[in-house]
Design a protein around this motif. Structure first.
Motif: not given
Ligand code: FE
Ligand code: FE
Ligand code: ZN
Length: 295
Positions: A9, A11-12
């Motif tokens: 993943s 992710l920000k």
């Protein structure tokens, strides 16, 4: 050398650094991620500092960035041009994603070739090649990997001939930047007998050239050969089976090519969902099946 990793993943808050940390927790030395949602074109800016830290962590842990891959979002469909605005939007978004790869210094991107929907397969192939010719014309330093598909619906790329059809229509300078990503679940579902992977590789070599294979997605399949379904099963828990998947991973002709697991999380829709990758990678390294799901 075995290069094995999984989907991870991006992710920000942690971006590529989070991807590397997640990969290390699975004992991976390769990985793949989407640079945002896989179903939308919403993208947050790439953070230079996090990217730098991520690459430092990769070097520290002997992860070669050449074994790391970005997956383009599913929504890009270059096969259908019946709505010219949409078609151009996808081409431009593909360019943006390729530039994002350069920003992240991850130089391989996997793309689903697309679905021809209301058109014909031949038109689909033509549109994909044309879209790639435009998108890749002025972008250098990123390799685009067309994924071998299961042939669900009107998907293009579910046969060696489909892929060859695309390569045949690429401009020579673009062709140098386009490669293939195999996927064992997709191959099985498209009708390829994974038991006989060498027969497939012979045909691939003859028609496209084996050096065009730059990544292999390793997934078992819930469905029987030729089902055109595309439902990934955990490693050794599907119709392809443990030994046949191990034989693909350790096939001499695919040596040094990154192998990426895209097997489903366990208890996927529940609160206690967990990633199977650490267990699957350990089985792959030891070449020994462990029924870790039912332990
Ligand atoms: Fe894919
Ligand atoms: Fe895949
Ligand atoms: Zn799939």
């Amino acid at each position: 050398m075995l290069y094995i990793g999984s989907h991870t993943s991006f992710l920000k808050d942690k971006q590529l650094l989070g991807v590397v940390e997640e990969s290390l927790s699975y004992n991976s030395n390769a990985f793949m991620f989407y640079t945002g949602s896989n179903q939308s074109t919403l993208r947050f800016p790439v953070d230079k500092e996090l990217t730098k830290e991520a690459h430092a962590l990769m070097i520290e842990n002997n992860i070669d960035k050449n074994n790391c891959i970005v997956h383009a979002p599913f929504i890009i469909n270059l096969a259908n041009n019946s709505d010219p605005d949409k078609y151009n939007f996808y081409i431009n978004f593909l360019k943006q994603e390729l530039n994002r790869c350069i920003e992240l210094d991850i130089r391989k991107m996997v793309l689903h070739p697309g679905s021809y929907t209301t058109l014909s397969r031949t038109e689909g192939i033509k549109n994909i090649a044309n879209g790639l010719n435009i998108a890749l014309k002025n972008i250098n330093g990123v390799e685009l990997l067309l994924e071998y598909m299961s042939g669900k619906g009107t998907e293009v790329g579910s046969s060696i001939d489909d892929l060859k059809g695309i390569f045949d229509l690429l401009d020579s300078d673009v062709k140098e930047k386009v490669f293939v990503c195999l996927d064992t679940c997709h191959m099985n579902d498209s009708g390829v007998d994974i038991k006989d992977i060498d027969k497939f590789l012979d045909e691939f070599d003859e028609k496209i050239g084996i050096d065009k294979i730059k990544c292999v997605h390793i997934n078992d399949s819930y469905n029987i050969i030729g089902s055109h379904k595309d439902r990934h099963a955990n490693f050794g828990y599907g119709t392809i089976g443990f030994d046949n998947l191990i034989n693909v991973i350790y096939n001499k002709r695919l040596d040094n090519i990154p192998k990426i697991l895209e097997t489903p999380w366990i208890n996927r829709n529940e609160r206690d969902a967990w990633a199977p990758y650490k267990q699957e990678i350990e089985m792959i390294r030891k070449k020994e099946f462990v029924d870790y799901i039912n332990l």
